[in-house]
Design a protein around this motif. Structure first.
Motif, PDB file in Angstrom:
ATOM      1  N   THR A 202       0.309  -0.788  -0.450  1.00 18.95           N
ATOM      2  CA  THR A 202      -0.202  -0.399  -0.303  1.00 18.95           C
ATOM      3  C   THR A 202       1.062   1.049   0.158  1.00 18.95           C
ATOM      4  O   THR A 202       1.738   1.404   0.491  1.00 18.95           O
ATOM      5  CB  THR A 202      -0.783  -0.170   1.081  1.00 18.95           C
ATOM      6  OG1 THR A 202      -2.117  -1.436   1.165  1.00 18.95           O
ATOM      7  CG2 THR A 202      -2.243   1.221   0.845  1.00 18.95           C
ATOM      8  N   ASP A 206      -2.361   6.937   1.206  1.00 19.51           N
ATOM      9  CA  ASP A 206      -3.215   5.721   1.422  1.00 19.51           C
ATOM     10  C   ASP A 206      -3.627   5.529   3.124  1.00 19.51           C
ATOM     11  O   ASP A 206      -4.385   5.192   3.773  1.00 19.51           O
ATOM     12  CB  ASP A 206      -3.460   5.103   0.508  1.00 19.51           C
ATOM     13  CG  ASP A 206      -3.640   5.371  -0.981  1.00 19.51           C
ATOM     14  OD1 ASP A 206      -4.337   6.209  -1.102  1.00 19.51           O
ATOM     15  OD2 ASP A 206      -3.284   4.557  -1.898  1.00 19.51           O
ATOM     16  N   SER A 210      -6.886   8.451   3.838  1.00 23.71           N
ATOM     17  CA  SER A 210      -8.510   6.958   3.919  1.00 23.71           C
ATOM     18  C   SER A 210      -8.223   6.246   3.511  1.00 23.71           C
ATOM     19  O   SER A 210      -9.866   5.216   3.185  1.00 23.71           O
ATOM     20  CB  SER A 210      -9.197   7.956   2.061  1.00 23.71           C
ATOM     21  OG  SER A 210      -8.659   7.048   1.063  1.00 23.71           O
ATOM     22  N   GLY A 211      -7.167   5.165   3.539  1.00 25.45           N
ATOM     23  CA  GLY A 211      -6.873   3.980   3.071  1.00 25.45           C
ATOM     24  C   GLY A 211      -6.805   3.371   4.634  1.00 25.45           C
ATOM     25  O   GLY A 211      -6.935   1.976   4.460  1.00 25.45           O
ATOM     26  N   ARG A 212      -7.086   3.802   5.687  1.00 19.97           N
ATOM     27  CA  ARG A 212      -6.832   2.901   6.915  1.00 19.97           C
ATOM     28  C   ARG A 212      -8.255   2.157   7.267  1.00 19.97           C
ATOM     29  O   ARG A 212      -7.632   1.046   8.030  1.00 19.97           O
ATOM     30  CB  ARG A 212      -6.742   3.747   8.027  1.00 19.97           C
ATOM     31  CG  ARG A 212      -5.982   4.995   8.709  1.00 19.97           C
ATOM     32  CD  ARG A 212      -5.740   5.603   9.552  1.00 19.97           C
ATOM     33  NE  ARG A 212      -6.138   5.333  10.409  1.00 19.97           N
ATOM     34  CZ  ARG A 212      -6.596   6.105  11.485  1.00 19.97           C
ATOM     35  NH1 ARG A 212      -6.210   7.582  11.658  1.00 19.97           N
ATOM     36  NH2 ARG A 212      -6.281   5.499  13.116  1.00 19.97           N
ATOM     37  N   GLU A 213      -9.333   2.271   7.035  1.00 18.64           N
ATOM     38  CA  GLU A 213      -9.880   0.958   6.772  1.00 18.64           C
ATOM     39  C   GLU A 213      -9.806   0.176   6.661  1.00 18.64           C
ATOM     40  O   GLU A 213     -10.066  -1.336   6.598  1.00 18.64           O
ATOM     41  CB  GLU A 213     -11.507   1.838   7.340  1.00 18.64           C
ATOM     42  CG  GLU A 213     -11.656   3.123   7.456  1.00 18.64           C
ATOM     43  CD  GLU A 213     -13.754   3.315   6.934  1.00 18.64           C
ATOM     44  OE1 GLU A 213     -13.892   2.983   6.181  1.00 18.64           O
ATOM     45  OE2 GLU A 213     -14.036   4.889   7.873  1.00 18.64           O
ATOM     46  N   ILE A 214      -9.881   0.502   5.279  1.00 21.83           N
ATOM     47  CA  ILE A 214      -9.403  -1.048   4.106  1.00 21.83           C
ATOM     48  C   ILE A 214      -7.849  -1.678   4.816  1.00 21.83           C
ATOM     49  O   ILE A 214      -7.888  -3.114   4.371  1.00 21.83           O
ATOM     50  CB  ILE A 214      -8.641  -0.142   2.874  1.00 21.83           C
ATOM     51  CG1 ILE A 214     -10.356   0.750   1.750  1.00 21.83           C
ATOM     52  CG2 ILE A 214      -8.400  -1.210   1.442  1.00 21.83           C
ATOM     53  CD1 ILE A 214      -9.381   0.908   1.008  1.00 21.83           C
ATOM     54  N   LEU A 215      -6.702  -1.080   5.138  1.00 24.33           N
ATOM     55  CA  LEU A 215      -5.732  -2.025   6.023  1.00 24.33           C
ATOM     56  C   LEU A 215      -6.217  -2.997   6.858  1.00 24.33           C
ATOM     57  O   LEU A 215      -5.900  -3.171   6.704  1.00 24.33           O
ATOM     58  CB  LEU A 215      -4.863  -0.365   6.225  1.00 24.33           C
ATOM     59  CG  LEU A 215      -3.962  -0.985   6.956  1.00 24.33           C
ATOM     60  CD1 LEU A 215      -2.833  -1.781   5.771  1.00 24.33           C
ATOM     61  CD2 LEU A 215      -3.049   0.332   8.231  1.00 24.33           C
ATOM     62  N   SER A 217      -9.462  -3.754   7.527  1.00 26.73           N
ATOM     63  CA  SER A 217      -9.839  -5.334   6.875  1.00 26.73           C
ATOM     64  C   SER A 217      -8.825  -5.912   6.566  1.00 26.73           C
ATOM     65  O   SER A 217      -9.325  -7.424   6.600  1.00 26.73           O
ATOM     66  CB  SER A 217     -11.226  -4.409   6.242  1.00 26.73           C
ATOM     67  OG  SER A 217     -10.472  -4.067   4.850  1.00 26.73           O
ATOM     68  N   ALA A 218      -8.089  -5.203   5.931  1.00 22.31           N
ATOM     69  CA  ALA A 218      -7.446  -6.747   4.986  1.00 22.31           C
ATOM     70  C   ALA A 218      -6.008  -7.301   6.170  1.00 22.31           C
ATOM     71  O   ALA A 218      -6.518  -8.538   6.067  1.00 22.31           O
ATOM     72  CB  ALA A 218      -6.935  -5.317   3.945  1.00 22.31           C
ATOM     73  N   SER A 221      -8.307  -9.698   7.689  1.00 14.30           N
ATOM     74  CA  SER A 221      -8.574 -11.019   7.415  1.00 14.30           C
ATOM     75  C   SER A 221      -7.340 -12.212   6.903  1.00 14.30           C
ATOM     76  O   SER A 221      -7.760 -13.335   7.086  1.00 14.30           O
ATOM     77  CB  SER A 221      -9.315 -10.654   5.684  1.00 14.30           C
ATOM     78  OG  SER A 221      -9.268 -11.831   4.411  1.00 14.30           O
TER      79      SER A 221
END
Length: 412
Positions: A202, A206, A210-215, A217-218, A221
């Protein structure tokens, strides 16, 4: 005499604590004489206790003779296995009682028999043989947590510091207890590996914006897949990215970049709000113009169709009586043309030129100042003649017009 004075030929010697002496001699058999009011004999008390114990275990103690030594009794033989048996029964009862234990509602018990897994017991009163089974309690409802703060390299070759925390529960007590030596250490290593893998793929901007939530969740998982592959028996409840920050040396520059991005986004939002306010109004005006055009088109088409239908109807009447329809059409056209003007054509005399009179001013007379000024602009003789002949001009002009044009009124 004193108790230890000589002279007692029979061997009687009295001590100060007893009422009678001890009779010696081999023939006496060692019997104790007198009242025996002295202190208790410990050997005698021990022998009495042993006799009572033997009687309880099925034997009979020895019997003392009145004048001689101990003689063998004629009772039953002593049972030598009774005492060990009693001790074994008591020990077995204590061992069995120590096997009861209580499992709490929030726990599960993992039973190991000689080190091998046997079963998982549920809450309640349970029993397992002591020294054979080993019961290990595992809390399956408590939410445990682990957190890490690591500095790592991003995809665009920048260094970023990430603080992350994970909350988890024990889903499988057997796997949690037996498959992994240290489940918490394995969880920390798996969290570090999953975080580095995701951050390494990444960009830094990001991760910081704005990429903290995506980070998050990834990483969650990937971490759960690692824990399932290891067989730790851990279920990940939540994973939170607490903070992401660049190195301290470039912190100020990144703050400026973030503020600039926020200003840009705010400007975009303001523009979108203005567009949302203007565009509907413009669309409404455009729709109104379109509807007006459609209405005008329909009215023109309807009027044209009406005129065409009227012309067709007049054509039929004209074919029946052309003279009448010709005069009628002429009068309609002249009334329509002259009805839109405020002036009238008057022919005073047959040989005089045509005069144009302002009918709006003639109708008001000479009462107003404006009418007086307009009247003074005309010749007084012409004005007087017009007033004198106004009464008969209309009838004579109509007669002359009919004579000149050659149109005869029919049906009038």
């Amino acid at each position: 005499m004193a108790w230890n004075e000589p002279g007692g030929g029979n061997g009687n010697q009295h001590d100060p604590w007893s009422g009678g002496g001890r009779k010696g001699g081999n023939g006496g058999g060692g019997n104790r004489g007198g009242d025996n009011q002295g202190p208790p004999d410990l050997d005698e008390a021990l022998k009495k206790f042993q006799d009572k114990l033997n009687n309880m275990l099925g034997g009979r103690g020895g019997k003392r003779g009145g004048g001689g030594g101990n003689k063998g009794g004629s009772g039953k033989p002593r049972n030598t296995l009774a005492l060990p048996g009693l001790l074994l029964v008591i020990g077995a009862a204590i061992w069995a009682a120590s096997g009861f234990y209580l499992v709490d509602q929030s726990e599960r018990g993992v039973v190991l028999r000689f080190g091998k897994f046997q079963e998982v017991v549920n809450p309640g009163l349970q029993w397992n043989p002591p020294l054979i089974d080993d019961v290990r309690m595992v809390n399956v409802t408590r939410v445990r947590s682990v957190s890490q703060t690591q500095s790592m390299l991003t995809q665009d070759e920048n260094i970023v510091s990430v603080e992350i925390s994970a909350q988890y529960q024990v889903a499988d007590p057997r796997s949690y207890m037996l498959n992994v030596r240290d489940p918490e250490l394995s969880l920390e290593n798996a969290l570090d590996s999953a975080l580095r893998h995701v951050v390494g793929g990444t960009d830094m901007i990001d991760i910081l914006t704005s990429g903290r939530e995506i980070l998050g969740s990834a990483v969650a998982s990937r971490l759960q897949s690692y824990l399932d592959a290891y067989g730790t028996g851990i279920h990940l409840v939540t994973l939170n990215v607490e903070s992401t920050s660049p190195p301290d040396a470039v912190q100020d520059a990144f703050d400026d970049v973030i503020r600039a991005r926020e200003d840009r986004q705010r400007t975009i939002n303001q523009a979108m709000a203005y567009a949302n306010a203007i565009i509907p109004e413009a669309q409404g005006q455009a729709q109104r113009i379109v509807e007006q055009g459609q209405g005008y088109r329909e009215s023109v088409v309807a009027e044209a169709r009406g005129q065409a239908n009227r012309f067709s109807a007049l054509l039929t009447q004209y074919q029946d009586s052309p003279e009448v329809m010709r005069e009628r059409l002429y009068l309609d056209v002249m009334s329509e043309v002259l009805g839109q003007t405020n002036k009238v054509f008057v022919d005073v005399q047959e040989q005089s030129p045509l005069m144009v009179l302002p009918m709006d001013r003639l109708g008001r007379g000479t009462s107003g100042a404006a009418s007086d000024q307009s009247d003074t602009q005309l010749d007084p003789q012409i004005l007087e003649r017009m007033r004198n002949e106004a009464s008969g001009s209309s009838s004579s002009s109509s007669t002359r017009s009919e004579r000149d044009t050659g149109i005869q009124r029919e049906g009038r």
